[in-house]
Motif scaffolding. Structure first.
Motif, mmCIF file in Angstrom:
data_model
loop_
_atom_site.group_PDB
_atom_site.id
_atom_site.type_symbol
_atom_site.label_atom_id
_atom_site.label_comp_id
_atom_site.label_asym_id
_atom_site.label_seq_id
_atom_site.Cartn_x
_atom_site.Cartn_y
_atom_site.Cartn_z
ATOM 1 N N LEU A 126 -5.808 6.064 -1.776
ATOM 2 C CA LEU A 126 -4.556 5.051 -1.365
ATOM 3 C C LEU A 126 -4.583 3.932 -2.688
ATOM 4 O O LEU A 126 -5.610 3.945 -3.547
ATOM 5 C CB LEU A 126 -5.282 4.208 -0.271
ATOM 6 N N GLU A 167 0.917 -1.161 -0.078
ATOM 7 C CA GLU A 167 -0.103 0.151 -0.002
ATOM 8 C C GLU A 167 0.864 1.347 -0.091
ATOM 9 O O GLU A 167 2.044 1.223 0.319
ATOM 10 C CB GLU A 167 -0.895 0.152 1.188
ATOM 11 N N SER A 168 0.426 2.001 -0.465
ATOM 12 C CA SER A 168 0.798 3.729 -0.508
ATOM 13 C C SER A 168 -0.310 4.678 -0.372
ATOM 14 O O SER A 168 -1.536 4.427 -0.620
ATOM 15 C CB SER A 168 2.089 3.897 -1.713
ATOM 16 N N TYR A 191 -5.285 -1.519 4.903
ATOM 17 C CA TYR A 191 -4.746 -2.571 4.278
ATOM 18 C C TYR A 191 -5.287 -2.819 3.135
ATOM 19 O O TYR A 191 -6.789 -2.982 2.998
ATOM 20 C CB TYR A 191 -4.690 -3.925 5.214
ATOM 21 N N THR A 206 -1.119 1.082 5.534
ATOM 22 C CA THR A 206 -0.724 2.587 5.411
ATOM 23 C C THR A 206 -1.582 3.281 6.371
ATOM 24 O O THR A 206 -2.975 3.040 6.467
ATOM 25 C CB THR A 206 -0.796 3.132 4.173
ATOM 26 N N GLN A 207 -0.994 4.204 7.241
ATOM 27 C CA GLN A 207 -1.754 4.913 8.020
ATOM 28 C C GLN A 207 -2.646 6.104 7.435
ATOM 29 O O GLN A 207 -2.138 6.906 6.902
ATOM 30 C CB GLN A 207 -0.835 5.498 9.139
ATOM 31 N N GLY A 250 -1.007 6.759 2.209
ATOM 32 C CA GLY A 250 -1.810 7.292 3.592
ATOM 33 C C GLY A 250 -1.059 8.655 3.782
ATOM 34 O O GLY A 250 -0.168 9.196 3.263
ATOM 35 N N CYS A 307 -2.538 0.192 -4.066
ATOM 36 C CA CYS A 307 -1.963 -0.840 -3.542
ATOM 37 C C CYS A 307 -1.308 -1.570 -4.788
ATOM 38 O O CYS A 307 -2.025 -1.697 -5.781
ATOM 39 C CB CYS A 307 -2.992 -1.846 -2.928
ATOM 40 N N MET A 360 -5.410 2.053 10.340
ATOM 41 C CA MET A 360 -4.670 1.560 9.320
ATOM 42 C C MET A 360 -5.299 0.985 8.209
ATOM 43 O O MET A 360 -6.526 0.312 8.397
ATOM 44 C CB MET A 360 -3.854 0.599 10.068
#
Length: 123
Positions: free
Chosen positions: A20, A6-7, A95, A117-118, A9, A22, A93
């Motif tokens: 987001l 993931e990216s 996912y 990712t937060q 956040g 993935c 978080m």
């Protein structure tokens, strides 16, 4: 074995958007389910959106319906979650997940998960 990463956040003010992404790799399934989970502090993770790669059918949890949109880029093997009108309660978080099945919503996706990712939404 399927790998997911993931990216996207970050921190955003309430009412703002966040997207987001993935990236999926090392899978051999022809059609499968992809989805997103959210884990709010102190609560169990919740499956919030899924998409079936074979036809694009999507499902959403009531908590995000109308605000979040899941989409796939088959050519680039990526999954996205567009989150609009974010609320502080969305903080947690996130996912992405994958599963080699045709019905994506009745049981949570379980075969592969990313590292998460937060997302932080401030009021």
């Amino acid at each position: 074995q399927v790998q997911l990463m993931e990216s996207g956040g970050g921190s955003v003010q309430a009412g703002g958007p966040l997207r987001l992404s993935c990236a999926a790799s090392k899978y051999t399934w022809s059609s499968y389910c992809l989805g997103w989970f959210a884990q709010v502090p102190g609560q169990e993770s919740e499956q919030i959106a899924t998409i079936y790669t074979g036809g694009g059918k999507t499902h959403y949890a009531d908590s995000v319906k109308g605000r979040f949109t899941i989409s796939q880029d088959t050519a680039n093997q990526t999954l996205a979650l567009q989150m609009n009108n974010l609320e502080p309660e969305d903080t947690g978080m996130y996912y992405c997940a994958a599963d080699a099945k045709h019905e994506c919503w009745s049981d949570p996706l379980s075969v592969a998960w990313g590292q998460g990712t937060q997302v932080t939404v401030s009021s």
